[in-house]
Design an enzyme around this catalytic site. Structure first.
Site, short mmCIF file in Angstrom:
data_model
loop_
_atom_site.label_atom_id
_atom_site.label_comp_id
_atom_site.label_asym_id
_atom_site.label_seq_id
_atom_site.Cartn_x
_atom_site.Cartn_y
_atom_site.Cartn_z
N ARG A 219 0.83 -1.20 0.00
CA ARG A 219 0.00 0.00 0.00
C ARG A 219 0.87 1.26 0.00
O ARG A 219 2.01 1.23 0.43
CB ARG A 219 -0.91 0.01 1.24
CG ARG A 219 -2.13 -0.91 1.09
CD ARG A 219 -3.02 -0.86 2.32
NE ARG A 219 -2.32 -1.30 3.51
CZ ARG A 219 -1.87 -0.51 4.46
NH1 ARG A 219 -2.05 0.80 4.37
NH2 ARG A 219 -1.24 -0.99 5.50
N LYS B 96 -8.47 -2.23 1.55
CA LYS B 96 -8.31 -1.34 2.69
C LYS B 96 -9.07 -0.02 2.51
O LYS B 96 -9.45 0.61 3.48
CB LYS B 96 -6.82 -1.07 2.96
CG LYS B 96 -6.08 -2.29 3.50
CD LYS B 96 -6.71 -2.84 4.79
CE LYS B 96 -5.78 -3.84 5.47
NZ LYS B 96 -6.42 -4.54 6.58
N HIS C 283 -10.04 -3.63 13.26
CA HIS C 283 -8.99 -4.28 12.47
C HIS C 283 -8.54 -5.50 13.27
O HIS C 283 -7.58 -5.43 14.02
CB HIS C 283 -7.83 -3.29 12.27
CG HIS C 283 -6.76 -3.81 11.36
ND1 HIS C 283 -5.45 -3.42 11.45
CD2 HIS C 283 -6.81 -4.70 10.34
CE1 HIS C 283 -4.74 -4.05 10.53
NE2 HIS C 283 -5.54 -4.83 9.84
N SER D 271 0.02 -5.55 10.74
CA SER D 271 0.48 -6.48 9.74
C SER D 271 1.68 -7.27 10.24
O SER D 271 2.64 -6.69 10.74
CB SER D 271 0.87 -5.66 8.51
OG SER D 271 1.19 -6.51 7.48
N LYS E 44 -2.30 -12.07 13.18
CA LYS E 44 -3.78 -12.08 13.15
C LYS E 44 -4.32 -13.23 12.29
O LYS E 44 -5.14 -14.01 12.75
CB LYS E 44 -4.32 -10.78 12.53
CG LYS E 44 -4.53 -9.64 13.46
CD LYS E 44 -5.41 -8.55 12.83
CE LYS E 44 -5.10 -8.19 11.41
NZ LYS E 44 -3.78 -7.64 11.16
N THR E 45 -3.85 -13.30 11.05
CA THR E 45 -4.35 -14.33 10.13
C THR E 45 -3.94 -15.72 10.61
O THR E 45 -4.73 -16.65 10.66
CB THR E 45 -3.84 -14.07 8.70
OG1 THR E 45 -4.25 -12.76 8.31
CG2 THR E 45 -4.42 -15.07 7.71
N ASP F 128 -9.40 -10.48 9.40
CA ASP F 128 -8.83 -9.12 9.35
C ASP F 128 -9.77 -7.96 9.69
O ASP F 128 -9.34 -6.97 10.24
CB ASP F 128 -8.24 -8.89 7.94
CG ASP F 128 -7.35 -7.65 7.89
OD1 ASP F 128 -6.43 -7.54 8.72
OD2 ASP F 128 -7.57 -6.80 7.02
N ARG G 256 1.41 -12.37 -1.24
CA ARG G 256 0.10 -12.57 -0.61
C ARG G 256 -0.74 -13.60 -1.35
O ARG G 256 -0.59 -13.80 -2.55
CB ARG G 256 -0.69 -11.25 -0.66
CG ARG G 256 -0.08 -10.13 0.17
CD ARG G 256 -0.58 -10.20 1.58
NE ARG G 256 -0.07 -9.12 2.40
CZ ARG G 256 -0.60 -8.78 3.57
NH1 ARG G 256 -1.64 -9.43 4.04
NH2 ARG G 256 -0.07 -7.79 4.27
#
Length: 655
Positions: free
Chosen positions: A173, A318, A337, A355, A359-360, A374, A439
């Site tokens: 990003r 996002k 988030h 990031s 989390k994932t 997410d 990704r």
């Protein structure tokens, strides 16, 4: 055998069909053992290969043989309106279908919305209004694979069946290129100024960029249009339309947003939000407020987003998340988030973290139901996933450590910027040649234990994940409500190389609410809502360090994922609540003396450092960084009075 075959006319040797060749009058030998072909030409044969998909529901009020045509017409009018140039006032002529396939006869939707028979010719006719724009509407993954492989360089099918794509020059990003229109609506609602992700632009400039994007999209032979939903909570669902120029973008959003049923699509109507992704085309550097050739522009009043100069698909995901961070709190719903999962007994946990903090990885747990990895909403009904898919990091992905993610990389999944063997097309997940931020985007149902629909009851545990590269935060601490608020507002991690352009060395990062790049309102607004919900539903806060132990990055080592999983298991089961605790100095965190399956000596970070003096210095340094960062929020009241604000301040590090 031979005699047998002679008598039994139908079967030849070994029971195979006997071939009759009979001489015809025209002297051509002719094999009649198979039924004759319906098709007379190869094109006709190809046309037999595909069966028409039939619509299932009648269009409200439209019956009869032309209902489907009428429905298509309305759909195309809606898309034409989305693509209308605001200076020329009319939408392009749009038709459905791929311009390359011969059979796609233009189904025209004229951009004259008046149904007069005599249309006076306009003098100011432009070239773009003379051509047709083909609309590829909500294509299936298989169709999008074909589009990508035929027309987009750098698209390949990996050995496991995923679509490997390249996002071009941008592989992450570009937060500094994001702009939000500052107008009467947003002037007072939004968080502006220092620390805020919202860099302003004016309405006029937005329109300049919107026009540039729309003109670019209309100049193409074909555009992809996805009509989809956000938020699994049926009462608070948002309709989104994504207009893009790449099959990769269309498939990415197909996977990441909620996929409508055929019936929902037929009654989709006007979207609540529209993305114009003209990412292959740069913005104009001479345009006011532009600082590079990339611009991601959000206009909340118009409910539109424009992307120029970046093909990184994460910008769309996002961007929509930012929109939800604005729309949901207006309905008293907290947007988060976070990852979320649920145990077999219905206990729900939220995972916050920036990031690369886990989390994932940690929310995807094969002993629990996955709600999402997410983005979530917490309303009076409980929690709901905003998305229809997962966006997992692939760097160093292994089947052993993350089996569920590994197995989700199959047909339909988009692989971004990965490197593979030129012959076998086997992906090398350790290869960072293109980017560290490789990704995979896959539909959530590719995770075998995803709970569909992705909704759950109120959370019992709120887990804050930090990847502490300084190696001084404990692997797990139990937080008071005030501490939970303090650490939620701080949003600490040490950013290790990854999502944003240009970051290679780890460094301390504070991202308010664990998502400062996406929040739209003052961080304290979200924090107050979180505190109120946690209190009301009796949730416990936890701080889990998935980073370093026994020294800082470079000298210590990363805490083993297996240990972190054991800690998370103990939180879920409730056994960690019953443990014995002691308080650490500086941060005043409650740490357990024992966790099943985890060596006790690592629970207190000081034990793992050989150099105790260095430990103390590093701890004070990190405490100082927290204090500095939090200074920016002290001015904002949380809740009705200052009492809570004082409590939260007191929950920070004490020297």
């Amino acid at each position: 055998m031979a005699a047998n075959g002679m008598n039994n006319d139908a079967t030849g040797r070994n029971g195979l069909a006997k071939i009759h060749t009979e001489k015809r009058a025209d002297e051509v030998c002719h094999d009649d053992s198979t039924t004759p072909m319906k098709a007379q030409t190869i094109d006709e044969l190809h046309s037999l290969q595909m069966k028409k998909s039939a619509p299932t529901t009648p269009l409200n009020g439209i019956q009869g043989p032309f209902a489907e045509e009428e429905r298509t017409k309305q759909q195309l009018q809606s898309i034409s309106a989305s693509l209308a140039s605001l200076t020329r006032e009319t939408g392009p002529k749009v038709v459905r279908g791929d311009p390359a396939s011969k059979s796609a006869t233009p189904r025209v939707v004229s951009h004259h919305h008046h149904h007069h028979h005599h249309v006076s010719p306009t003098i100011s006719v432009s070239d773009s209004s003379l051509k047709f724009t083909h609309v590829l509407y909500n294509l299936s993954p298989a169709e999008l694979y074909e589009q990508a492989i035929k027309y987009e360089k750098g698209s390949f099918i990996s050995s496991s069946g995923a679509l490997a794509t390249l996002s071009g020059a941008k592989t992450g990003r570009s937060p500094k290129d994001k702009r939000v229109v500052r107008d009467e609506t947003t002037e007072h609602d939004l968080w502006w100024g220092k620390g805020s992700p919202n860099i302003e632009m004016d309405e006029q400039t937005f329109m300049v960029n919107r026009e540039r994007a729309v003109d670019y999209l209309n100049s193409l032979d074909k555009v992809f249009v996805n009509d989809q939903f956000l938020n699994w909570d049926p009462q608070n669902r948002i309709k989104v339309r994504i207009v893009s120029a790449r099959a990769y973008h269309s498939l990415f959003m197909h996977n990441m947003c909620i996929r409508p049923t055929a019936e929902e699509l037929e009654n989709f109507g006007t979207p609540d939000f529209t993305i114009y992704n003209a990412g292959q085309f740069p913005c104009n550097r001479y345009t006011h407020y532009m600082t590079s050739s990339t611009s991601i522009d959000l206009n909340l009043a118009r409910r539109e987003m424009v992307i120029l100069g970046t093909q990184y698909a994460g910008e769309m995901k996002k961007g929509l998340f930012s929109v939800m961070h604005y729309l949901m709190p207006k309905r008293q719903i907290l947007s988060l988030h976070s990852g979320c999962n649920m145990g077999k007994d219905g206990d729900v946990a939220l995972f916050f973290g920036l990031s690369g903090t886990g989390k994932t990885t940690l929310s995807t747990d094969h002993n629990r139901y996955l709600i999402g990895d997410d983005e979530h909403c917490w309303s009076d009904n409980g929690v709901s996933n905003i998305e229809g898919g997962c966006y997992a990091k692939c760097i160093d992905l292994s089947r052993e450590k993350e089996p569920d993610i590994w197995n989700a990389i199959k047909f339909g999944t988009v692989l971004e910027n990965v490197v593979f063997d030129e012959h076998t097309r086997e992906v090398d997940y350790s290869d960072k040649s293109v980017t560290e931020n490789t990704r995979a985007a896959y539909p959530i149902e590719y995770i075998p234990n995803a709970k569909i629909p992705c909704v759950a009851s109120h959370p019992r545990n709120v887990i804050l994940l930090a990847c502490d590269a300084f190696g001084v935060l404990p692997p797990v601490s139990k937080l008071t409500l005030a501490q939970t608020m303090y650490h939620f507002i701080s949003g600490y991690t040490a950013l290790v190389a990854g999502t944003e352009e240009g970051i290679k060395e780890p460094q301390a990062t504070f991202s308010a609410c664990f998502g400062a790049a996406f929040i739209m309102l003052q961080p304290t607004k979200y924090a107050a809502m979180l505190a109120e919900k946690m209190q009301k539903h009796g949730a416990t806060g936890w701080l889990v360090n998935t980073g370093w132990s026994g020294g800082r990055y470079g000298s210590g080592s990363r805490i083993k994922l297996a240990y972190t999983r054991k800690i998370i298991d103990a939180i879920h089961s409730g056994s960690l609540l019953k443990a014995e605790y002691k308080r650490t100095e500086v941060f005043g965190l409650e740490i357990p003396t024992a966790v099943e399956g985890v060596p006790s000596d690592i629970l207190e970070p000081m034990n793992t450092w050989t150099d105790k003096k260095a430990y103390k210095e590093t701890l004070l340094k990190l405490g100082g960084l927290f204090k500095n960062n939090f200074g920016g929020f002290v001015a904002h009241k949380i809740g009705e009075d200052d009492k809570l604000t004082d409590e939260i301040l007191a929950a920070g590090p004490v020297f």
